[in-house]
Scaffold this active site. Structure first.
Site, PDB file in Angstrom:
ATOM      1  N   GLU A  81       0.829  -1.221   0.000  1.00  0.00           N
ATOM      2  CA  GLU A  81       0.000   0.000   0.000  1.00  0.00           C
ATOM      3  C   GLU A  81       0.859   1.264   0.000  1.00  0.00           C
ATOM      4  O   GLU A  81       1.728   1.427   0.863  1.00  0.00           O
ATOM      5  CB  GLU A  81      -0.905  -0.019   1.245  1.00  0.00           C
ATOM      6  N   LYS A 265      -6.949  -0.991  11.834  1.00  0.00           N
ATOM      7  CA  LYS A 265      -6.377  -1.413  10.545  1.00  0.00           C
ATOM      8  C   LYS A 265      -5.187  -0.523  10.205  1.00  0.00           C
ATOM      9  O   LYS A 265      -4.168  -0.987   9.687  1.00  0.00           O
ATOM     10  CB  LYS A 265      -7.447  -1.352   9.448  1.00  0.00           C
ATOM     11  N   ASP A 281       4.485 -14.673  11.558  1.00  0.00           N
ATOM     12  CA  ASP A 281       3.124 -15.082  11.200  1.00  0.00           C
ATOM     13  C   ASP A 281       2.169 -13.907  11.430  1.00  0.00           C
ATOM     14  O   ASP A 281       1.700 -13.676  12.538  1.00  0.00           O
ATOM     15  CB  ASP A 281       2.754 -16.294  12.084  1.00  0.00           C
ATOM     16  N   HIS A 379      -2.091  10.180  -0.341  1.00  0.00           N
ATOM     17  CA  HIS A 379      -2.181   8.926  -1.086  1.00  0.00           C
ATOM     18  C   HIS A 379      -1.956   9.142  -2.577  1.00  0.00           C
ATOM     19  O   HIS A 379      -1.492   8.266  -3.275  1.00  0.00           O
ATOM     20  CB  HIS A 379      -3.599   8.368  -0.937  1.00  0.00           C
TER      21      HIS A 379
HETATM   22  C1  MEV Z   1      -5.812   2.851   5.281  1.00  0.00           C
HETATM   23  O1  MEV Z   1      -5.046   1.737   4.886  1.00  0.00           O
HETATM   24  C2  MEV Z   1      -5.737   3.050   6.790  1.00  0.00           C
HETATM   25  C3  MEV Z   1      -6.630   4.162   7.340  1.00  0.00           C
HETATM   26  O2  MEV Z   1      -7.980   3.933   6.943  1.00  0.00           O
HETATM   27  C4  MEV Z   1      -6.512   4.117   8.846  1.00  0.00           C
HETATM   28  C5  MEV Z   1      -7.464   5.022   9.588  1.00  0.00           C
HETATM   29  O3  MEV Z   1      -8.540   5.355   9.044  1.00  0.00           O
HETATM   30  O4  MEV Z   1      -7.133   5.381  10.755  1.00  0.00           O
HETATM   31  C6  MEV Z   1      -6.252   5.501   6.797  1.00  0.00           C
END
Ligand code: MEV
Length: 424
Positions: A81, A265, A281, A379
């Site tokens: 990413e 995430k 892992d 991004h």
């Molecule tokens: C994207 O890979 C991760 C985010 O969505 C994390 C977040 O929203 O805190 C940008």
């Protein structure tokens, strides 16, 4: 190593970056060579999984600027990413002004579970097991002489009663095992399997499952960082605005599982990248992280953000971290070995401390962007390059097509194809 700050690293060629990284980490370039050639040979892959047909590659980027417990460290991150490596590196730079990341770990205690079925009286069997605890622990302790030599082994035994389940009540035994620098799955699973006959004799029941738990809540890594408020200011945003925006974003995750999943995430973007780069892992780490985030009964944020007496932004992260530096892919994957060597890691705890530092940095990068200009701007340029490549751009054209799409604020494959056609 001298410093994890390498100004201008982004502008170097891939080969130059390897040389500079090796020099900064006081290593010879050959140590990092596995990354230049994809990291793994098909022959090695054939020994790792069944029915091997080849390899699947990922980019490895270096997380710069990390200062973890006063130690400079360059962090290899395997991730597909865009913006992840840059985000972590930038936040690590801000964190340096507050002393970097301060991390600790608990003892490397893993939990092995045994499910005991067909027990006539659960309460009686539980006490019988406790009466024989010393014997059971001695048996479990003798199973792995190498682990024992390095200070590991069986530490405790706990018995739980599951009163009701789809098949009624049963017993669960937790064997607590110190696995030192291993991830520990093999040692723990072996110990559980070995103890089963003894457990059956004591309880009169039948031992069914014997397997470690990925909710490794006895093997935690914790990290904190402090960012002086003036470090947070950029463009038209004051440090206070950014700080308070990050705290409000954290509050959202603390209170709402829908947001917490995305927030966590973001943490895992950093965590998994290092876990993967070191041959560990990542599914085990993911499982542990999310189960830990839900331990209160409500899924919530793994991190916290607030202020200290000086008004600085203070972040913290606590999560299970079952990673090893001996055994498994960590020892047979040449790129994983290079990763451990580049970071100068001597113990699994040190690796865990670096991983949570990257997780916290990654979390801050996401919250800072979300709380200010939005996630898309940062991004855009790398994403645009990926879209340009997907549309068929090569060489210099990748940058040209990407730059035009960013300028037009239209990053789409059809637009990339049009631009390519026009410049042909
Ligand atoms: C994207 O890979 C991760 C985010 O969505 C994390 C977040 O929203 O805190 C940008």
């Amino acid at each position: 190593m001298a410093s994890s700050r390498i100004p201008g690293f982004y502008n170097l060629s891939l080969a130059e970056r390897l040389t500079r990284a090796a020099a900064a980490a006081d290593q010879t370039p050959d140590v990092l060579a596995p990354w230049a050639s994809g990291g793994l040979s098909p022959e090695a892959a054939d020994h790792m999984v069944e029915n091997a047909i080849g390899l699947h590659s990922l980019p490895v980027g270096l997380g710069l600027n990390f200062l973890v417990n006063g130690r400079e460290v360059l962090v290899p991150m395997a991730v597909e990413e865009p913006s992840v490596v840059a985000g972590a590196s930038f936040m690590a730079k801000l964190a340096r002004a507050g002393g970097g990341f301060i991390a600790t770990t608990t003892d490397p205690l893993m939990i092995g579970q045994m499910q005991v079925l067909d027990v006539v009286n659960l309460h009686e069997a539980k006490l019988k097991l406790y009466e024989k605890k010393a014997e059971l622990l001695a048996e479990a302790d003798s199973i792995d002489p190498i682990l024992k030599k390095f200070g590991g082994g069986a530490r405790d035994l706990e018995v739980r009663i599951i009163e009701s389940s789809p098949i009624g009540g049963f017993l669960v035994i937790h064997l607590i095992y110190d696995v030192r620098d291993a991830m520990g799955a093999n040692a723990v699973n072996t110990a559980c399997e070995r103890l089963a006959p003894q457990v059956e004799r004591i309880t009169g029941g039948r031992v069914h499952l014997r397997i470690l738990s990925n909710l490794a809540d006895r093997r935690l890594a914790r990290v904190r960082c402090t960012i002086p408020v003036k470090e947070l200011a950029f463009d038209d945003f004051s440090g206070e605005t950014v700080r308070d925006g990050i705290i409000a974003a954290y509050a959202f995750a603390a209170a709402d599982p829908y947001r917490a999943a995305t927030h966590n995430k973001g943490i895992m973007n950093g965590v998994d990248a290092v876990v993967l780069a070191t041959g560990n892992d990542w599914r085990a780490i993911e499982a542990g992280a999310h189960a830990y985030a839900a331990r209160s009964g409500q899924y919530t944020s793994l991190s916290t953000w607030g202020v200290d007496v000086e008004g600085s932004l203070v972040g913290s992260l606590e999560m299970p971290m079952a990673v090893g530096i001996i055994g498994g892919a960590t020892k047979v994957h040449p790129a994983a070995k290079a990763a451990i060597q580049l970071m100068g890691i001597k113990t699994a705890s040190e690796l865990a401390e670096i991983i949570v530092s990257v997780g916290l940095a990654q979390n801050m990068a996401a919250l800072r962007a979300l709380a200010t200009e939005g996630i898309q701007r940062g991004h855009m340029s790398l994403h645009a390059r990926q879209v340009a490549v997907a549309a068929g751009a090569e060489g210099e054209m990748i940058e040209r097509v990407a730059a035009q799409m960013v300028a037009e604020k239209t990053v789409r494959i059809d637009r990339a194809e049009e631009i390519l056609k026009k410049t042909k």
